[in-house]
Design an enzyme around this catalytic site. Structure first.
Site, short mmCIF file in Angstrom:
data_model
loop_
_atom_site.label_atom_id
_atom_site.label_comp_id
_atom_site.label_asym_id
_atom_site.label_seq_id
_atom_site.Cartn_x
_atom_site.Cartn_y
_atom_site.Cartn_z
CG ASP A 1 -5.13 -22.99 16.86
OD1 ASP A 1 -5.41 -22.43 15.50
OD2 ASP A 1 -5.58 -23.90 17.17
CE1 TYR B 1 -9.90 -27.78 19.15
CE2 TYR B 1 -8.30 -26.00 19.64
CZ TYR B 1 -8.93 -27.02 18.81
OH TYR B 1 -7.91 -27.26 17.67
CE LYS C 1 -8.30 -24.69 14.80
NZ LYS C 1 -7.88 -24.45 16.32
CG HIS D 1 -12.82 -27.24 14.10
ND1 HIS D 1 -12.85 -26.89 15.17
CD2 HIS D 1 -11.68 -27.98 13.66
CE1 HIS D 1 -11.87 -27.46 15.85
NE2 HIS D 1 -11.15 -28.15 14.86
#
Length: 280
Positions: A47, A52, A77, A110
């Protein structure tokens, strides 16, 4: 032989591992090594997220992991700033480029970014990407029951998952019941309760001693028995192995209930950025 997590079946018929590997905030060479280590340990659900800023490292870790692509379930996401239809489609392709992959098994909104109010448009773009074959399943994260019903009514497509904050201090019983009603799989970010883990709570300690496992393993097993897919994150090989090793024992119904009862009546214990899942 590496032990793999069993799978659950999503509402679109596709299998998803019952426990995954979270990658925030793993980055760079260290992040790539951690992902490769996790794959070698037996994780098949990886994931990540556009926000990120580690999709490149995750992709490199996947290549180093040495497992055929079709055996992995890779998730990323969509950030809130790209909810306009055209931008959402471009973000999907940007994630694929960063990861160095031809397709993603799951792509998630997200968070609904309610002040902008374009999450339906973003979801429609992900459904289109699924029809084009670059996404296997579409899902959401941090969506309320109302948000879920809105996108289902607007598109006729029920999200495969809703990834939410879920741990013993915040068991999300009402939202999990809605997921069960709608056929949405619950995924759990911060499954151990980062910053507020209940490792020393008697309900968890007693269960750990009874089953000869660690408190963290008890919590992750609690998730599994709730039907939630936890996504713990660790860059340490030994901890990665421990977190995955939760399918050889079973909590009693009373143990599950005692852990669920730890949830505080005021809900969340801490705030955080919904687009990084970074708890404060």
């Amino acid at each position: 032989m590496t032990e793999l997590a069993p799978t659950l079946t999503l509402n679109d018929g596709r299998p998803i591992p019952a426990l995954g590997f979270g990658t925030y905030p793993l980055r760079g060479e260290t992040g790539a090594d951690a992902v490769a280590s996790a794959i070698g340990t037996g994780y098949r659900l990886i994931d990540t997220a556009f926000n990120y800023e580690n999709e490149g490292a995750v992709g490199e870790g996947i290549r180093r992991g040495g497992v055929p692509r079709e055996e992995l379930f890779v998730t990323s996401k969509l950030p809130g700033r790209y909810h306009a239809r055209e931008q959402a489609g471009e973000a999907v392709r940007e994630s694929l480029w960063r990861l160095g992959l031809d397709y993603l098994d799951l792509y998630i909104i997200h968070w609904p970014n309610p002040s902008v109010g374009k999450f339906v448009e973003a979801y429609e773009a992900l459904v289109q990407a699924r029809e084009e074959g670059v996404i296997g399943s579409v899902g959401v994260s941090n969506f309320t029951a109302g948000n879920l019903r809105t996108i289902i009514e607007a598109t006729g497509v029920t999200p495969a998952v809703n990834q939410i904050e879920l741990h013993p201090s915040f068991p999300q019983e009402e939202l999990r019941a809605v997921h069960a009603e709608l056929g949405v799989v619950t995924e759990a970010w911060s499954p151990l309760g980062k910053g507020a883990a209940r490792y020393e709570d008697p309900a968890i300690v007693t269960a750990a001693e009874r089953h000869g496992v660690s408190p963290a393993q008890v919590i992750l097993r609690w998730h599994v028995q709730l039907g939630s897919v936890p996504i713990p994150k660790s860059g340490t090989p030994a901890r990665q192995a421990e977190n995955l090793d939760v399918f050889g024992f079973e909590l009693s119904a009373d143990e599950v209930a005692a852990i669920t009862a730890l949830g505080r009546p005021d809900g969340r214990l801490f705030g955080g950025d919904p687009e990084t899942h970074e708890e404060q």
